[in-house]
Design an enzyme around this catalytic site. Structure first.
Site, PDB file in Angstrom:
ATOM      1  N   LYS A   1      15.251  25.572  57.577  1.00 26.83           N
ATOM      2  CA  LYS A   1      16.202  25.135  56.562  1.00 26.83           C
ATOM      3  C   LYS A   1      15.519  24.577  55.314  1.00 26.83           C
ATOM      4  O   LYS A   1      16.053  23.717  54.624  1.00 26.83           O
ATOM      5  CB  LYS A   1      17.154  24.097  57.155  1.00 26.83           C
ATOM      6  CG  LYS A   1      17.948  24.642  58.333  1.00 26.83           C
ATOM      7  CD  LYS A   1      18.982  23.667  58.816  1.00 26.83           C
ATOM      8  CE  LYS A   1      19.751  24.189  60.009  1.00 26.83           C
ATOM      9  NZ  LYS A   1      20.396  25.463  59.815  1.00 26.83           N
ATOM     10  N   CYS A   2      14.356  25.090  54.997  1.00 27.44           N
ATOM     11  CA  CYS A   2      13.561  24.642  53.856  1.00 27.44           C
ATOM     12  C   CYS A   2      13.770  25.613  52.690  1.00 27.44           C
ATOM     13  O   CYS A   2      14.024  26.800  52.904  1.00 27.44           O
ATOM     14  CB  CYS A   2      12.088  24.613  54.273  1.00 27.44           C
ATOM     15  SG  CYS A   2      10.929  24.160  52.978  1.00 27.44           S
TER      16      CYS A   2
END
Length: 167
Positions: A40-41
């Site tokens: 989720k970066c």
């Protein structure tokens, strides 16, 4: 008095995403890129796309990528190992190994990461700074370079080619 030999990547055993032990000596003789990853970066999409390109291009030439999920930076890898592998293999079609989620910094840092960080304190400030930090390890199991999270995996390609003897 016997001289203790220098540590190498091959001296470590880690857990795969299913919890099985993996002796890193299975990568002996290969050039290895080790990356702490997160799903989720902001760097996720581009990093996985480029890691896949490099892996597919060089895997038959003695190159391997080892991905270690880490949730230490912005809680950007919150899933279970099964969810992480499903995400990476489904969304990005990644074929390189995904290992057990680990810490890369602090008192619970994985020993393999403590080893990788040794010698790069000036560059890293002693700790991994963010997701997608990369370590390049030569065929003898020695870390030879490290790259910032924002360094494009494709930028590392020339260094990989050199270590593979392709340049």
């Amino acid at each position: 008095m016997a001289t203790q030999s220098k540590k190498t990547l091959y001296d470590f055993t880690v857990k795969d995403a299913k919890g099985n032990d993996v002796d890193l000596s299975v990568y002996k003789g290969k050039v290895v890129l080790i990356v702490n990853v997160a799903s989720k970066c902001g760097l996720t999409n581009n990093s996985y796309d480029e890691l896949n390109q490099i892996y597919l291009k060089y895997k038959e030439k003695g190159f391997e990528i080892l991905a270690f999920p880490c949730n230490q930076f912005g809680q950007q890898e919150p899933g279970t190992n099964e969810e992480i592998v499903d995400f990476v293999c489904t969304k990005f079609k990644s074929e390189f190994p995904i290992f057990d989620k680990i810490d890369v910094n602090g008192e619970n840092a994985a020993p393999v990461y403590e080893f990788l960080k040794t010698g790069f304190y000036g560059i890293l400030g002693g700790d991994i700074q963010w997701n997608f930090s990369k370590f390049l390890v030569d065929k003898n199991g020695q870390p030879v370079d490290c790259y910032y999270p924002t360094t494009s995996p494709l930028t590392v390609e020339r260094d990989i080619q050199k270590l593979l003897g392709l340049l």
